[in-house]
Design an enzyme around this catalytic site. Structure first.
Site, PDB file in Angstrom:
ATOM      1  N   ASN A 154       0.832  -1.204   0.000  1.00 53.46           N
ATOM      2  CA  ASN A 154       0.000   0.000   0.000  1.00 53.46           C
ATOM      3  C   ASN A 154       0.871   1.260   0.000  1.00 53.46           C
ATOM      4  OD1 ASN A 154      -2.738   1.081   0.270  1.00 53.46           O
ATOM      5  ND2 ASN A 154      -2.121   1.805   2.305  1.00 53.46           N
ATOM      6  N   HIS A 179      -5.048   9.837  -1.890  1.00 54.91           N
ATOM      7  CA  HIS A 179      -5.359  11.130  -1.270  1.00 54.91           C
ATOM      8  C   HIS A 179      -5.096  12.172  -2.357  1.00 54.91           C
ATOM      9  CE1 HIS A 179      -5.599   9.214   2.626  1.00 54.91           C
ATOM     10  NE2 HIS A 179      -4.409   8.673   2.446  1.00 54.91           N
ATOM     11  N   GLU A 223      -7.588   4.464   0.501  1.00 61.42           N
ATOM     12  CA  GLU A 223      -7.756   5.610   1.408  1.00 61.42           C
ATOM     13  C   GLU A 223      -8.292   6.825   0.653  1.00 61.42           C
ATOM     14  OE1 GLU A 223      -4.169   6.344   3.646  1.00 61.42           O
ATOM     15  OE2 GLU A 223      -3.745   4.204   3.883  1.00 61.42           O
TER      16      GLU A 223
END
Ligand code: G3I
Length: 622
Positions: free
Chosen positions: A465, A501, A530
């Site tokens: 990740n 993000h 995320e």
């Protein structure tokens, strides 16, 4: 290493084993069911769902119920009156229930020393007859028990013949397919969801959906023509991605959906805490007809806080309501990280994480776990930073103690988080972050972490990740080189997580799509882990500056969400979609809230923002 197929099947079994809610209809025009979504020592939350089983629309509804001991302390998405007995009527947007559609409203009760009750529901639309009960969500039901319940049908399912004839509908049973009731096929056991204009849903396919969905007992007087009518009037709510574009417009384009969106802008970030006196009618995300998870055939997740953390979802009926409507996967925003879960060499603190995982399992929600190894200084336990003993042995103990603790309870792990250096990182070594892990073990810390995790939990999908890897630039290349090396060395990696993000205008959609595609082409799963979309780009001096979420900012953000989701669907084949997780539920929860920014799908009153519609449109191919 287990095959992906085996992992998937075991994962489904885990979810099914986590909770099951059976609903039985005895109604004439509607099935009115009372279910408990969560229970704790002093209280419980639940929902009443009204499903229109007739051929005509219900316009306005009133139902009632009475407890022996419990009392309502709050409710949402309904006008509630009375003080036991209670009367609930529709509010503006949920009064009309089309044939086959459902409307739910939620409530919290004080148990007052008793157990969580499941009272009978009365009301003319429920046929004046009492309705259903549900297995308490806090009661663990084994997958064997679920399968036994679900296979207890007296209908013989003969073969796997492809037939779309209405005559294949099983009289007396239906499939609760994400809130809508459809006929269950007689001849087709597996493979058919609600797609390709089939007239029924295959029994096994229906039965494998997470609770509270699946095959339900039904009024035997409900004819197949009624069921068919219901089906034709309700667009599919959960379908294969290949046919997503053919449906859902009647779901998300409804006046209900429109009214949610238009009423939610602008919002402002006033506080990071949730007002306990939050107005019940503002939880518009629970509206029937718009559900992200219903539009996807892969997990739709959200990062939450839990246990003793501030703003724990476990203590928030508002968060639970949004969760159950839109998401089917949870990630702990913080409490499964190294420093929280392994604060000293001999101490593992699982309580908060256990509470979250238990809650998820009890409610049929899967868990993507984050993260076994993360370099971030304040998330590395002090004892690891200063470790003078056998570092690999210590790290192996960490990885295997944590992964084995949650084995069978989580479906996937971020095994290593953010090991690749940023493009601007002048202390990088061979393109990697100069972390304590790299200093002690070189790149082998990554190889070993996956090997150890796989030994401890051979079922969970294992992800690498990182952030800024969706840029299709040098960092993306370094990430691809890493995963190529892992695969060449036979390291058991299943997928790559893109944190995502992102800014309103960066990276470009083309670069995002190319990055996803590059991983997918390597046969790995791709997961957006995320996701958040800021409305400000503080790195671009010519970008607009928003000090509140204006309608224009919200519209731009909505379109950005749509494009990202659409790019994911274009680039990643269905079998390789690990899912999409948003990094927080409501704006004030975001790590960008103080910037200020408003990067998430819900405002601080848990009202859906246009971003939610954009996400839904991306899923449905609009
Ligand atoms: O809850 C405590 C509070 O009680 C205390 O008073 C306060 C004082 O600092 O801290 C609070 O905890 C903070 C927690 O967020 C909850 O707000 C921690 O200090 C703070 O470090 C923590 O930040 C988290 C950060 O990771 C570091 O772990 C963010 O919530 C979380 O969103 C962020 O998530 C990371 C991903 O794990 C990896 N990818 C990037 C992403 C964003 O940074």
């Amino acid at each position: 290493m287990q095959s992906v197929f085996m992992k998937k099947m075991l994962g489904v079994a885990m979810i099914l084993g986590a909770g099951f809610s059976a609903q039985y209809s005895f109604a004439q025009s509607a099935n009115c069911s009372y279910s408990i979504s969560n229970e704790w020592s002093t209280g419980a939350t639940g929902a009443i769902t009204i499903t229109n089983t007739s051929t005509a629309a219900i316009n306005g509804w009133t139902i009632g119920w009475q407890y022996n001991t419990n009392r309502i302390t709050s409710s949402w998405n309904t006008n509630l009156s009375g003080s036991n007995p209670y009367t609930a009527t529709n509010i503006g947007w949920n009064g009309t229930i089309q044939p086959g559609q459902s409307v739910s409203f939620g409530f919290q009760v004080d148990k007052r020393g008793g157990s969580a009750e499941r009272p009978a529901i009365t009301g003319s639309i429920c046929g004046g007859v009492t309705s259903s009960s549900s297995v308490a969500s806090s009661t663990a039901v084994s997958s064997a028990a679920v399968s036994s319940i679900r296979s207890s049908s007296s209908i013989a399912v003969s073969s796997n013949v492809n037939s779309s004839l209405a005559s294949s509908v099983v009289s007396g049973q239906q499939c609760n397919w994400y809130g809508a009731l459809y006929p269950v096929c007689v001849t087709n056991q597996s493979g058919w969801g609600w797609e390709s204009n089939k007239s029924c849903i295959a029994r096994a396919t229906c039965a494998s959906q997470p609770a509270p969905y699946g095959v339900v007992g039904a009024n035997s007087s409900l004819t197949s023509s009624i069921a068919s009518s219901a089906v034709s009037s309700v667009a599919s709510s959960r379908i294969a991605s290949s046919v997503i574009s053919s449906i859902a417009s009647s779901v998300v384009a409804s006046s209900i959906a429109s009214s949610i969106i238009s009423s939610s802008v602008p919002s402002s970030v006033a506080s990071s805490s949730i007002a306990s006196s939050h107005s019940s009618s503002s939880v518009t995300s629970s509206v029937s007809g718009l559900s992200l998870k219903a539009l996807a055939d892969f997990p739709i997740g959200v990062a939450v806080r839990a246990g003793s953390e501030a703003n724990s979802i476990l203590a928030s009926s508002q968060q639970k309501s949004v969760l159950f409507q839109h998401f089917d996967q949870l990630t702990a925003e913080n409490i499964m990280k190294m420093s929280y879960i392994h604060p000293s060499e001999t101490t593992f603190s699982f309580a908060n994480a256990d509470a979250l995982v238990d809650f998820a399992r009890q409610n049929g929600v899967s868990v993507h776990a984050h993260a076994l190894i993360w370099h971030e200084d304040y998330q590395v336990p002090s004892f690891m930073k200063n470790y003078s003993g056998d570092f690999p042995a210590m790290l192996k103990t960490h990885v295997q103690t944590v992964a084995s603790h949650f084995s069978g309870k989580v479906v996937s792990w971020d095994v290593v988080n953010e090991a690749i250096a940023e493009n601007s990182d002048t202390s990088a070594v061979n393109g990697f972050r100069n972390s304590v892990f790299y200093q002690k073990m070189g790149v082998s810390f990554i190889d070993q972490a996956f090997i150890w995790a796989n030994e401890a939990d051979p079922v969970a999908d294992l992800y690498y990740n990182d952030f800024n890897t969706e840029t299709n630039d040098a960092k993306t290349t370094r990430m691809l080189n890493l995963v190529d090396g892992l695969k060449t060395r036979g390291v058991p990696i299943d997928g790559v997580g893109f944190q995502m993000h992102v800014l309103p205008d960066w990276p470009s959609i083309a670069n995002i799509e190319a990055s996803f595609r590059a991983v997918a082409q390597r046969g790995l799963k791709v997961k957006i882990t995320e996701l958040d979309v800021r409305v400000n780009n503080k790195y671009n001096s010519s970008a607009p500056v928003y000090t509140s979420l204006t309608a224009a900012a919200a519209a731009t953000q909505s379109e950005r969400y749509r494009q990202i989701v659409a790019a994911y669907l274009r680039a990643v084949p269905a079998a390789q979609r690990g899912g999409i997780t948003v990094w927080g539920m409501w704006d004030a929860q975001s790590w960008f809230a103080q910037d200020p920014d408003w990067p998430l799908l819900f405002d601080n009153n848990f009202q859906a923002k246009p971003a939610l519609q954009g996400f839904a449109n991306g899923l449905s191919g609009q």
